[in-house]
Design an enzyme around this catalytic site. Structure first.
Site, PDB file in Angstrom:
ATOM      1  N   THR A  61       0.927  -1.269  -0.098  1.00  0.00           N
ATOM      2  CA  THR A  61       0.090   0.065   0.001  1.00  0.00           C
ATOM      3  C   THR A  61       0.692   1.421   0.005  1.00  0.00           C
ATOM      4  OG1 THR A  61      -0.014  -0.124   2.394  1.00  0.00           O
ATOM      5  CG2 THR A  61      -1.981  -1.053   1.280  1.00  0.00           C
ATOM      6  N   LYS A  93       8.739   4.183   2.275  1.00  0.00           N
ATOM      7  CA  LYS A  93      10.383   4.902   1.606  1.00  0.00           C
ATOM      8  C   LYS A  93      10.809   5.871   2.679  1.00  0.00           C
ATOM      9  CE  LYS A  93       9.710   3.730  -3.064  1.00  0.00           C
ATOM     10  NZ  LYS A  93       8.431   3.000  -3.244  1.00  0.00           N
TER      11      LYS A  93
HETATM   12  P1  BMP Z   1       3.322  -0.176 -11.181  1.00  0.00           P
HETATM   13  O1  BMP Z   1       3.440  -1.874 -11.228  1.00  0.00           O
HETATM   14  O2  BMP Z   1       1.908   0.084 -11.333  1.00  0.00           O
HETATM   15  O3  BMP Z   1       4.148   0.536 -12.065  1.00  0.00           O
HETATM   16  O4  BMP Z   1       3.647   0.118  -9.458  1.00  0.00           O
HETATM   17  C1  BMP Z   1       4.896  -0.152  -9.015  1.00  0.00           C
HETATM   18  C2  BMP Z   1       4.789   0.020  -7.429  1.00  0.00           C
HETATM   19  O5  BMP Z   1       6.047  -0.047  -6.997  1.00  0.00           O
HETATM   20  C3  BMP Z   1       4.684   1.479  -7.236  1.00  0.00           C
HETATM   21  O6  BMP Z   1       3.732   1.444  -5.887  1.00  0.00           O
HETATM   22  C4  BMP Z   1       5.972   2.093  -6.858  1.00  0.00           C
HETATM   23  O7  BMP Z   1       5.590   3.301  -5.913  1.00  0.00           O
HETATM   24  C5  BMP Z   1       6.622   0.936  -6.253  1.00  0.00           C
HETATM   25  N1  BMP Z   1       8.027   0.843  -6.718  1.00  0.00           N
HETATM   26  C6  BMP Z   1       8.740   1.052  -8.043  1.00  0.00           C
HETATM   27  O8  BMP Z   1       7.718   1.147  -8.866  1.00  0.00           O
HETATM   28  N2  BMP Z   1       9.995   1.094  -8.297  1.00  0.00           N
HETATM   29  C7  BMP Z   1      10.897   1.079  -7.112  1.00  0.00           C
HETATM   30  O9  BMP Z   1      12.004   1.151  -7.417  1.00  0.00           O
HETATM   31  C8  BMP Z   1      10.485   0.952  -5.693  1.00  0.00           C
HETATM   32  C9  BMP Z   1       9.123   0.876  -5.613  1.00  0.00           C
HETATM   33  O10 BMP Z   1       8.565   0.717  -4.384  1.00  0.00           O
END
Ligand code: BMP
Length: 272
Positions: A61, A93
């Protein structure tokens, strides 16, 4: 290497209750999928979680995105995590000095430590961030991940930064009592430093079966690339699942498709 040991056999390499719980669930439900529910209302998030719950080991989340955050939401989330058998990961984070992060973790509106099994932090402030969060989280049996690499284009968390993040954990949390792994794109713990029998969980975001990227720097890899090729343990999928077009069942089916892809890549890795 760790990548050739089944998830179930890695349970005994851990003492942190959250790490043990994650590996037990992965083993029991045959899933290395975490779903990130980055929708803007808590009510919509609960709908998504009910649809994907059976296919995941973890729900991630960002509660600061919700317009309607309340503690009824976290109570309901904890209830669902027990019923549907997953752990909760608030992707906060943290990135400040130890004293500030200990307050941000335990207090404020969200009181993250009271309901989230797992959270994460940047290594940029130095080891005090681990100590500050550990003071709050360790007595509660919570776990912490450090961000050692990111999926986004142009990330500064590369090379020496990544290596130093790994070393910081080794030096600050000697027995992996609180830091149970990393957000990374690669199996960063394969470097010689790792002593026999020491295990960390590697969680990788930026995962899509058909997505290629977005206009804001996100970069995607397939479950196969993450799990088989890079040796990651858990794939984190957001828009690839909750963003799918279609009816209620479409999200459920898509989560199941990612679960199967992730698990197949893991089985192939073991039989390599
Ligand atoms: P999505 O699959 O919709 O791109 O989402 C990726 C999720 O992982 C988001 O919640 C983002 O904050 C997190 N995230 C990321 O994409 N890359 C990172 O390096 C670290 C993350 O926490």
């Amino acid at each position: 290497p760790t990548t050739l040991i089944p998830y179930g056999e890695r349970i005994k390499l851990h003492t942190n209750p959250t790490a043990i719980k994650i590996l037990e669930i992965m083993n029991r439900k045959k899933t290395n999928l975490a779903v990130s529910v980055d929708v803007t209302t808590a009510s919509e998030a609960l709908k998504v979680i009910k649809r994907v719950g059976a296919s995941v080991c973890m729900v991630k989340t960002h509660v600061d995105i919700f317009e309607d955050f309340t503690h009824e939401f976290t109570e309901e989330l904890v209830k669902l995590s027990k019923e549907l058998d997953f752990v909760i990961f608030e992707d906060r984070k943290f990135a400040d000095i130890g004293n500030t992060v200990s307050l941000q973790y335990s207090s404020g509106i969200h009181k993250i430590s009271s309901w989230s099994d797992l959270t994460n932090a940047h290594s940029v402030p130095g080891p005090g961030i681990i100590s500050g969060l550990s003071k709050i989280g360790k007595p509660l049996g919570r776990g912490l991940l450090l961000l050692a690499e990111m999926s986004s284009k142009g990330s500064l968390a590369i090379n020496e930064y990544t290596e130093k993040t790994f070393k910081m954990v080794k030096e600050t949390d000697l027995n992996r009592e609180f830091v149970i792994g990393f957000i990374a794109q690669n199996r960063i713990d394969k470097i010689e430093l790792i002593k026999k029998g020491e295990d960390y969980l590697i969680l990788s975001p930026g995962v899509g079966l058909s997505l290629k990227g977005d206009s804001l720097g996100q970069q995607y890899r397939t479950p196969y690339e993450c799990i088989f090729e890079s040796g990651s343990d858990i794939i984190i999928v957001g828009r690839g699942i909750y963003g799918i077009e279609g009816d209620e069942k479409a999200i459920k089916d898509e989560a199941e498709r990612y679960r199967q892809a992730g698990w197949k890549a893991y089985e192939e890795r073991l039989n390599r």
